[in-house]
Design an enzyme around this catalytic site. Structure first.
Site, short mmCIF file in Angstrom:
data_model
loop_
_atom_site.label_atom_id
_atom_site.label_comp_id
_atom_site.label_asym_id
_atom_site.label_seq_id
_atom_site.Cartn_x
_atom_site.Cartn_y
_atom_site.Cartn_z
N ARG A 349 0.85 -1.20 0.00
CA ARG A 349 0.00 0.00 0.00
C ARG A 349 0.88 1.25 0.00
O ARG A 349 0.66 2.18 -0.76
CB ARG A 349 -0.91 0.01 1.24
N PHE A 364 -11.70 -4.44 -4.65
CA PHE A 364 -11.58 -5.34 -3.49
C PHE A 364 -10.95 -4.54 -2.33
O PHE A 364 -9.88 -4.86 -1.83
CB PHE A 364 -10.70 -6.56 -3.82
N ASP A 385 -16.16 -2.95 -2.93
CA ASP A 385 -16.07 -4.22 -2.22
C ASP A 385 -17.46 -4.82 -2.20
O ASP A 385 -18.46 -4.11 -2.15
CB ASP A 385 -15.54 -4.04 -0.79
N ASN A 411 -19.87 -6.09 -6.97
CA ASN A 411 -19.03 -7.20 -7.38
C ASN A 411 -18.07 -6.70 -8.45
O ASN A 411 -18.50 -6.22 -9.50
CB ASN A 411 -19.93 -8.32 -7.94
N ASP A 432 -6.87 -6.12 -5.71
CA ASP A 432 -6.39 -6.91 -4.57
C ASP A 432 -7.45 -7.92 -4.15
O ASP A 432 -8.05 -7.82 -3.07
CB ASP A 432 -6.04 -5.97 -3.39
N CYS A 472 -3.02 -13.40 -3.82
CA CYS A 472 -2.56 -14.03 -2.57
C CYS A 472 -2.83 -15.53 -2.60
O CYS A 472 -2.85 -16.18 -1.55
CB CYS A 472 -3.21 -13.37 -1.36
#
Ligand code: SAH
Length: 529
Positions: A349, A364, A385, A411, A432, A472
């Site tokens: 960030r 996100f 989000d 979404n 993200d 991730c």
């Protein structure tokens, strides 16, 4: 594992005493009657009922004793010169069982009675008694450490530096859920100590290698080292990870710091059992106002552990205030995602903020981490989000920090297409998403998902703009992720350069040889003119 005493006949005294067959000095050595009684969780177990040498010490079904000959001499020495060689005797015991044996000598009881006493005694006793010829008869009672024998393939894996042994590589296990076990090769060599799970596919998580003792002191030292490393990082935040499991040689333990509060997660049976020790160490070292166990991840159910959230020490307020790079957050430690914040993205960030400008889109967003720190440099910031709760937090955090963020529930897959249809353009975009590939079976779908959002984002990006794109999913490694992003750029007909290749923050260390510890990829890309 039923104790042997329940399985077989009770040992009789005659079983333990054996008259020498020869009468020369060396025979005296060999004819030492050695009785090894071991106690395991369920009761006392007779390992060897009689024996003239070390080869007889161990019943084949308990241990394969590869180095019997090596141990014989030590036993002989101990007998030949009783008191002086007690150390040798201890060594024999130590080497075979890696357990400290406490030697009790001169128990002045008749043998019959002695045996009884020893059987009733708490384990860890070595007693000596003489026979008519002045030879020594040793009764050895010791704690039989829980032990697991692994396959050659498992051994190979340990050698490569990986701390996990899967169930398929376990040849024999004599341990209970959550035990710290001795890990042995098929030939009886001690490879180290590990946390044992009787449920998970990951049966063993290594704590120490070779003869290094895996005890509370080791856990304390590892925690201390993990904390010292974070302190040396000069982290620009009051919230960060103090212990990152395998990356700190503390498998399945997570400790996060949120200002004066700590959140812990014990994600295996063994670490769950060690938790009181961990909490005591943390409390002593850091004096937090409260310690919360966020033991609610699904991983705990794979271990047969309850999913629960408990205050383990002090108090935990409903909201905890923390700061990161000048942005102030209020974090709900009990109910927030992960342990409250996505601490692993902190450094990304902050790094991404250096490129932020113009119109910015944070996809996100969760509680607005990227949007807030980057939005300070942008003319307009939109955050998406799917979670209403997350968006409410973005709004609260935006107001608290005086950063204008247009936070919307939506979404991302639909929103990106919608923005494209409307002909919208951005100068800075962050992607993200949550881990799309939670397991191997999900890789194909995850790949399609990553490609889709990266393709849409590259289309929405103005030339010269920056895309911060993350994954991730451990199952999609860096090379695979780079490939996906490249494919997306081809479909978007965009020339893209890599400005920075980043990963999880330094407080989430990656252990070489353990790909599972490298899960977060973050590329900062530039779309060329
Ligand atoms: N960027 C955040 C962390 C994001 S975590 C930070 O730096 O703190 C991933 C977020 O994606 C979660 O908040 C989750 O609610 C959200 N999410 C999951 N699927 C989504 C979707 N299809 N569209 C929008 N948001 C989604």
């Amino acid at each position: 594992m039923a104790p042997a005493l329940e399985l077989g006949p009770q040992p009789q005294l005659e079983d333990f005493v054996r008259e020498p067959e020869r009468d020369d000095a060396s025979a005296h050595r060999e004819d030492v009657g050695v009785v090894v009684l071991a106690r395991e969780a369920g009761g006392v177990e007779v390992v060897a009922q009689r024996g003239a040498d070390a080869a007889h010490l161990v019943r084949g079904d308990l241990f394969a004793l590869a180095a019997a000959a090596e141990h014989d001499a030590a036993i002989g020495a101990a007998v030949g010169d009783g008191a002086a060689d007690r150390d040798a005797d201890r060594r024999v015991v130590d080497r075979r069982f890696a357990a400290g044996a406490e030697i009790l000598d001169g128990v002045p009881e008749p043998r019959q009675r002695l045996l009884q006493v020893l059987l009733e005694e708490i384990a860890c006793v070595v007693g000596a008694d003489g026979d008519a010829h002045g030879r020594q008869l040793y009764y050895v009672v010791l704690t039989m450490l829980p032990a697991v024998v692994i396959s050659a393939r498992g051994e190979e894996r340990l050698r490569s530096g990986h701390p996990w042994i899967y169930r398929t590589d376990v040849a024999d296990a004599r341990a209970a859920a959550g035990d710290i076990v001795q890990v042995r090769s098929a030939r009886g060599r001690t490879l180290g100590s590990a946390l044992f799970s009787d449920r998970s596919q990951i049966t063993l998580r290594m704590l120490a290698y070779g003869d290094v003792a895996a005890d509370a002191a080791l856990v304390r030292a590892r925690i201390e080292s993990a904390i010292a490393f974070r302190e040396a990082l000069a982290i620009d935040a009051t919230a960060y990870r103090l212990v990152h499991g395998e990356g700190d040689l503390l498998p399945s333990l997570v400790v996060d710091r949120y200002g004066d509060y700590l959140v812990v997660q014990a994600l295996s049976q063994g670490m769950d059992r060690l938790l009181p020790e961990v909490v005591a160490t943390l409390a002593g070292r850091l004096q937090p106002r409260g310690i919360l166990a966020r033991n609610d991840p699904r991983a705990r159910s794979l271990e047969g552990l309850e999913q629960r959230v408990d205050v383990l020490a002090g108090e935990i307020p409903d909201l905890v205030a923390v700061a990161e790079a000048g942005i102030h957050y209020e974090v709900d430690l009990r109910r927030g995602q992960k342990t409250g914040l996505f601490l692993d993205q902190r450094e990304n960030r902050i790094a991404a903020a250096a490129y932020a400008r113009g119109r910015m889109l944070d996809c996100f967003s969760y509680n607005g981490g990227f949007a807030l720190v980057m939005g300070r440099r942008c003319t307009e910031t939109i955050a998406f989000d799917v979670s209403e709760d997350a968006i409410a937090r973005v709004k609260g955090n935006a107001a608290r920090n005086g950063v204008a963020v247009d936070a919307r529930v939506g979404n991302v897959f639909d929103e990106l297409r919608g923005l494209e249809r409307l002909g919208e353009r951005f100068d800075t975009i962050v992607l993200d998403p949550p881990a799309f590939a939670k397991n191997k079976a999900a890789i194909a779908n995850a790949t399609a998902g990553y490609k889709e959002i990266n393709l849409r984002a590259l289309k929405l990006l103005n030339p010269g703009g920056t895309l911060v794109t993350c994954s991730c999913s451990y199952h999609v490694n860096e090379a695979a992720f780079a490939e996906i992003v490249y494919d997306a750029s081809v479909d978007a007909q965009a020339h893209v350069t890599v400005v920075e290749k980043r990963m999880q923050g330094r407080d989430h260390p990656v252990l070489l040889g353990v790909p599972e510890t490298y899960y977060l990829k973050c590329f900062i890309l530039r779309k060329l003119q």
